[in-house]
Design a protein around this motif. Structure first.
Motif, short mmCIF file in Angstrom:
data_model
loop_
_atom_site.label_atom_id
_atom_site.label_comp_id
_atom_site.label_asym_id
_atom_site.label_seq_id
_atom_site.Cartn_x
_atom_site.Cartn_y
_atom_site.Cartn_z
N ILE A 204 0.83 -1.21 0.00
CA ILE A 204 0.00 0.00 0.00
C ILE A 204 0.87 1.26 0.00
O ILE A 204 0.59 2.21 -0.72
N ASN A 205 1.92 1.26 0.81
CA ASN A 205 2.82 2.42 0.82
C ASN A 205 4.13 2.13 0.09
O ASN A 205 5.11 2.86 0.23
N GLN A 206 4.13 1.04 -0.67
CA GLN A 206 5.25 0.67 -1.55
C GLN A 206 6.55 0.39 -0.80
O GLN A 206 7.63 0.54 -1.37
N LEU A 207 6.45 -0.03 0.44
CA LEU A 207 7.62 -0.63 1.08
C LEU A 207 7.98 -1.92 0.38
O LEU A 207 9.12 -2.36 0.39
N GLU A 208 6.98 -2.54 -0.22
CA GLU A 208 7.18 -3.66 -1.15
C GLU A 208 6.51 -3.29 -2.47
O GLU A 208 5.28 -3.13 -2.51
N PRO A 209 7.25 -3.08 -3.55
CA PRO A 209 6.62 -2.77 -4.83
C PRO A 209 5.94 -3.99 -5.43
O PRO A 209 6.44 -5.11 -5.30
N HIS A 210 4.78 -3.78 -6.02
CA HIS A 210 4.08 -4.89 -6.69
C HIS A 210 4.45 -4.87 -8.17
O HIS A 210 4.86 -3.84 -8.71
N GLN A 211 4.30 -6.02 -8.82
CA GLN A 211 4.68 -6.12 -10.23
C GLN A 211 3.50 -6.08 -11.20
O GLN A 211 3.67 -5.71 -12.35
N GLU A 212 2.33 -6.48 -10.77
CA GLU A 212 1.16 -6.48 -11.65
C GLU A 212 -0.03 -5.90 -10.92
O GLU A 212 -0.12 -5.96 -9.69
N GLY A 213 -0.96 -5.33 -11.70
CA GLY A 213 -2.15 -4.75 -11.12
C GLY A 213 -1.91 -3.32 -10.65
O GLY A 213 -0.83 -2.75 -10.83
N THR A 214 -2.95 -2.72 -10.06
CA THR A 214 -2.85 -1.35 -9.59
C THR A 214 -3.35 -1.25 -8.15
O THR A 214 -4.24 -2.00 -7.72
N ILE A 215 -2.76 -0.29 -7.42
CA ILE A 215 -3.20 0.06 -6.07
C ILE A 215 -3.47 1.55 -6.06
O ILE A 215 -2.62 2.35 -6.47
N HIS A 216 -4.66 1.93 -5.63
CA HIS A 216 -5.01 3.34 -5.49
C HIS A 216 -5.16 3.68 -4.00
O HIS A 216 -5.78 2.92 -3.26
N VAL A 217 -4.57 4.80 -3.60
CA VAL A 217 -4.72 5.33 -2.25
C VAL A 217 -5.31 6.72 -2.38
O VAL A 217 -4.69 7.61 -2.99
N ASN A 218 -6.50 6.90 -1.84
CA ASN A 218 -7.21 8.17 -1.96
C ASN A 218 -7.24 8.66 -3.41
O ASN A 218 -7.00 9.84 -3.71
N GLY A 219 -7.50 7.73 -4.32
CA GLY A 219 -7.69 8.06 -5.72
C GLY A 219 -6.43 8.14 -6.55
O GLY A 219 -6.51 8.30 -7.78
#
Length: 259
Positions: free
Chosen positions: A64-79
């Protein structure tokens, strides 16, 4: 295959979305630790994530706060879509406070100095205002009398409450807790959970990875059960504990609730 009907309840109860996972996957080398995570969290919602060790719980919230980056898909925080190299990631991290298993306090600084360090040097807050804010949040976690002590002079429960106060000093809109009581002695767990209950009752949006099932029953709007990098089941606590829908969740609960 997981039964999809156990996974569809992902809309925030109040309609105001603050976090959304869309098809999020992550690998550590060849090992897939998150597989197609879809989840929406509403403003003020309290989510408890549980599951066996290695199921991807902590990795998911650290994305969520990118302490671990994800490789696929999307994460939105407050838009805002978040990714590891985005401009404004620091601003997102200020909106998303995090408390870890370990307290991560600076041992050579007093409690007050631990709370004001980032405020003064990172956020350029005047020291007097930073100290006023620190004292306010130390009072919030019921530990004002420890302000001049060093972390090594405190119990584990007190140190974790200091860590919570430090996170609150940044003014987050969302709080993430990654097994915040797992390194504490049993008699210290309640004092930390009581602070978290207070935050929940004040309306803070919270996502908590924990095995404290009594806390989940009391505080959670939804319980998310994960296994092997997937969300297997999610439901309000009365439904999850009273009538789990999957065999895997039933097995997990039979193991954790017998203690």
């Amino acid at each position: 295959m997981k039964k999809e009907n156990h996974l569809m309840e992902t809309s925030p109860a109040n309609g105001t979305e603050v976090i959304r996972f869309d098809g999020v996957s992550k690998w550590f080398g060849q090992f897939q630790v998150l597989a197609d995570i879809n989840l929406t969290v509403g403003q003020g919602e309290k989510i408890v994530i549980c599951g066996p060790s290695g199921s991807g719980k902590s990795t998911m919230i650290r994305c969520i706060n990118q302490l671990e980056p994800h490789q696929e898909g999307t994460i939105h925080v407050n838009g805002r879509a978040v990714h590891h190299d985005m401009k404004g990631l620091d601003a997102v991290r200020r909106e998303v406070g995090m408390v870890f298993q370990q307290f991560n306090l600076y041992p050579h600084l007093t409690v007050l100095e631990n709370l004001t360090l980032a405020q003064v040097w990172v956020h350029k807050t005047p020291r007097k205002i930073a100290e006023e804010k620190a004292h306010h949040f130390l009072e919030r976690v019921h530990i004002t009398e420890q302000a001049k002590k060093f972390p090594g002079q405190l119990s584990g429960g007190q140190q974790q409450r200091v860590a919570i106060a430090r996170a609150l000093c940044a003014g987050p809109k969302i709080m993430l807790f990654d097994e915040p009581t797992s390194s504490l002695d049993p008699e210290m767990i309640k004092e930390v959970l009581d602070v978290m209950v207070d935050l929940a009752e004040d309306g803070m949006t919270m996502i908590c990875v924990t095995h404290e099932m009594a806390f989940a029953r009391r505080v959670a709007n939804r319980v998310i059960f994960m296994d092997a990098g997937r969300i297997v089941e999610q439901a309000p606590p009365e439904q999850f504990f009273g009538n789990p829908q999957t065999d895997r969740a039933k097995l997990f609960l039979s193991q954790v609730l017998q203690h």
